[in-house]
Scaffold this motif. Sequence first.
Motif, PDB file in Angstrom:
ATOM      1  N   PHE A 449       9.071   1.387 -13.043  1.00  0.00           N
ATOM      2  CA  PHE A 449       8.846   0.830 -11.719  1.00  0.00           C
ATOM      3  C   PHE A 449       7.453   1.144 -11.176  1.00  0.00           C
ATOM      4  CE2 PHE A 449       8.836   0.928  -7.102  1.00  0.00           C
ATOM      5  CZ  PHE A 449       9.403  -0.292  -6.782  1.00  0.00           C
ATOM      6  N   ASP A 450       7.084   2.410 -11.174  1.00  0.00           N
ATOM      7  CA  ASP A 450       5.849   2.813 -10.487  1.00  0.00           C
ATOM      8  C   ASP A 450       4.609   2.143 -11.056  1.00  0.00           C
ATOM      9  OD1 ASP A 450       7.140   4.367  -8.686  1.00  0.00           O
ATOM     10  OD2 ASP A 450       6.661   6.281  -9.597  1.00  0.00           O
ATOM     11  N   ARG A 451       4.483   2.135 -12.378  1.00  0.00           N
ATOM     12  CA  ARG A 451       3.257   1.570 -12.940  1.00  0.00           C
ATOM     13  C   ARG A 451       3.152   0.060 -12.695  1.00  0.00           C
ATOM     14  NH1 ARG A 451       0.224  -0.727 -16.685  1.00  0.00           N
ATOM     15  NH2 ARG A 451      -1.657   0.358 -17.386  1.00  0.00           N
ATOM     16  N   PRO A 452       4.197  -0.729 -12.999  1.00  0.00           N
ATOM     17  CA  PRO A 452       4.059  -2.167 -12.704  1.00  0.00           C
ATOM     18  C   PRO A 452       3.898  -2.458 -11.210  1.00  0.00           C
ATOM     19  CG  PRO A 452       6.280  -1.654 -13.499  1.00  0.00           C
ATOM     20  CD  PRO A 452       5.452  -0.455 -13.746  1.00  0.00           C
ATOM     21  N   MET A 453       4.499  -1.637 -10.347  1.00  0.00           N
ATOM     22  CA  MET A 453       4.327  -1.862  -8.915  1.00  0.00           C
ATOM     23  C   MET A 453       2.904  -1.532  -8.474  1.00  0.00           C
ATOM     24  SD  MET A 453       5.436  -2.998  -6.088  1.00  0.00           S
ATOM     25  CE  MET A 453       7.180  -3.253  -6.407  1.00  0.00           C
ATOM     26  N   LEU A 488      -3.908   8.727  -5.823  1.00  0.00           N
ATOM     27  CA  LEU A 488      -4.864   9.563  -6.542  1.00  0.00           C
ATOM     28  C   LEU A 488      -5.724   8.650  -7.415  1.00  0.00           C
ATOM     29  CD1 LEU A 488      -5.761  12.505  -7.160  1.00  0.00           C
ATOM     30  CD2 LEU A 488      -4.150  12.457  -9.084  1.00  0.00           C
ATOM     31  N   VAL A 489      -7.028   8.822  -7.315  1.00  0.00           N
ATOM     32  CA  VAL A 489      -7.975   7.954  -8.013  1.00  0.00           C
ATOM     33  C   VAL A 489      -8.769   8.777  -9.016  1.00  0.00           C
ATOM     34  CG1 VAL A 489      -9.932   6.383  -7.752  1.00  0.00           C
ATOM     35  CG2 VAL A 489      -8.178   6.499  -5.964  1.00  0.00           C
ATOM     36  N   GLY A 490      -8.773   8.341 -10.288  1.00  0.00           N
ATOM     37  CA  GLY A 490      -9.584   8.980 -11.315  1.00  0.00           C
ATOM     38  C   GLY A 490     -10.799   8.122 -11.632  1.00  0.00           C
ATOM     39  N   TRP A 508      -4.125   1.618 -14.247  1.00  0.00           N
ATOM     40  CA  TRP A 508      -3.038   2.217 -13.484  1.00  0.00           C
ATOM     41  C   TRP A 508      -2.302   3.241 -14.331  1.00  0.00           C
ATOM     42  CZ3 TRP A 508      -3.992  -2.715 -14.764  1.00  0.00           C
ATOM     43  CH2 TRP A 508      -4.544  -3.541 -13.769  1.00  0.00           C
ATOM     44  N   GLY A 509      -1.913   4.328 -13.691  1.00  0.00           N
ATOM     45  CA  GLY A 509      -0.989   5.282 -14.286  1.00  0.00           C
ATOM     46  C   GLY A 509       0.353   5.145 -13.598  1.00  0.00           C
ATOM     47  N   TYR A 510       1.134   6.231 -13.585  1.00  0.00           N
ATOM     48  CA  TYR A 510       2.419   6.195 -12.904  1.00  0.00           C
ATOM     49  C   TYR A 510       2.261   6.504 -11.422  1.00  0.00           C
ATOM     50  CZ  TYR A 510       4.039   6.514 -17.729  1.00  0.00           C
ATOM     51  OH  TYR A 510       4.250   6.308 -19.070  1.00  0.00           O
TER      52      TYR A 510
END
Length: 586
Positions: A449-453, A488-490, A508-510
């Motif tokens: 969920f988190d990554r595709p969202m 959080l931005v890398g 994108w990560g999680y």
Amino acid sequence: MTAPDPADLSVTIVDGYVDEPAHFGVPPYISTYPRFTAGAIVDAGVPESQVTYHTIDELRDDRRKWGDVADADLVVYVGGMTVPGKYVGGTPAEPDEVRELAWTADGVTLLGGPVRFGVGDENAGAQEMERDDLDYDFVSMGDVEAAAHDLIESGLEGFGNRIRDYDEVARWSGMGAFVVEQHPNHPDYLIAELETSRGCAYRCSFCTEPLYGDPDFRTAPDVVSEVDALSDYGVKHFRLGRQADILAFGGDGEAPNPDALRQLYGGIRDVAPGLETLHLDNMNPVTITDYPEASKEAIRVIAEHNTPGDTAAFGLESADPEVREQNNLLVSAEECLEAVRVVNEAAGWRPGESRGDAPTFGDDAARRLPKLLPGINLVHGLEGETEATFEHNKQFLQDVLDEGLLVRRVNIRQVMAFEGTEMADTGAELARDHKKQFQRYKREVREQFDRPMLERVMPPGTVLPDVHLEYHEDGTTFGRQLGTYPILVGIPGERELGRSVDVAVVDWGYRSVTAVPYPLDVNGASMTELAAIPGVGDSTAGDLVVNRPYADAQEASAVADVDLSRFAETDIPGVDDAVESSGRAD
């Protein structure tokens, strides 16, 4: 013995940070507690110049500042965690550290804040919390600001455990604004948590907010006056976070009052025209389902005045109907889904695009964060939880994805059981029993969920202005924007910390995104930065470097066979557009 003259007293306030269902104070946030307490102390007769404020992280970093604890006539500790979390900007005080403060102080010591509800072995979920005086002379079982005020007036002899009223808050909130200048993050990386109300009309089994009683609201002019005072001391970032339900502001505790919200938000914009962040926290989905039309109007008012990237935390808690029944939870999964639809429709638009088309995602979306999106809270370890509970929750999240809706984030945690709540009888036994399943389920939610969202909410090239650079790890610089639930931005490479940069999202990560500086200088960018752009990769990045310099992004795009314009152009669509209907710029 003659009582000490307040004008001769020295007072040190130590902020151990707070995290409550409707209140946050871990840096870069500063909660209301130290500010109101400082105001109460000054109101009792102590000069501002004799009030010292330190965060627990300051004391960890510089042992010399412990002298302010040892030498003060009165030390006031404020802190306490009633929900568990993971933090980047600061580390909440652990019980042993709080005790050390009391042992160090030669003067009178006062403990207060949500710590009064209970203390665990550590700041984490899946545990029972017990009340503990932590070796302080006085523990406020009412409001710590009222206790501090009355303790000083009594000559440091004692106080009643009373609740402050909003006439006092109207004085203390402005009088205590000066302590923000003593916060180590002041002025550029500090966001002030604002209280609009306390208490809750509902009684969910695990929540500590009902322990404050039924909803009690400040007036819009009172909150606006506090913003005015904080703004005078250099604060430019604000969050209306200290309330159970922002939609209920100015009403009867349940029904929305759009006019009151218009007065509140409009007043804030008037007294702080240079503000850079105006966000909120809690919004009760049951209000939206019970009062749909008034809620839509209220949400539109918020989106007309806030700044992009705002998040309304929804307390679904569990999509399992059995858990809902046994824990007095307010909405079903379908009702919460309807509330998500309403916020998407009313406030999910991105500056620079037509509201009728919002929310949008993908290549054609405007390159700003949406104005306001829901955030979903899920709690585990509640009475009635079974293996099926995890499946109910995952199905709800899948329904959100399948409908093409936007959700800013999902917060998953295990319950903390506090005395005074119904969960005190159940404890954290279920949470501990389901720990392994919880960890597996949480990982699945992050992956499925988190990554595709995140990719949907922040498509490639989404511009995130003013990302504050906080730390380095494995050759990457990490930072966040100021705001509610900032991502959080890398950023590839190690950059100077403590400053802010504009970035464009590339991956994108999680729970995080990768981004490159915006606008990217294709003639000066590193190989790592170029390779991070979607469709470029290491080989093409090498070609781009070899063929420098370029006259413009279009020329570089021809070499890369990738459109680089969304990462390298100078003008950002929508950045300078005024917010529709309010005429206010973001």
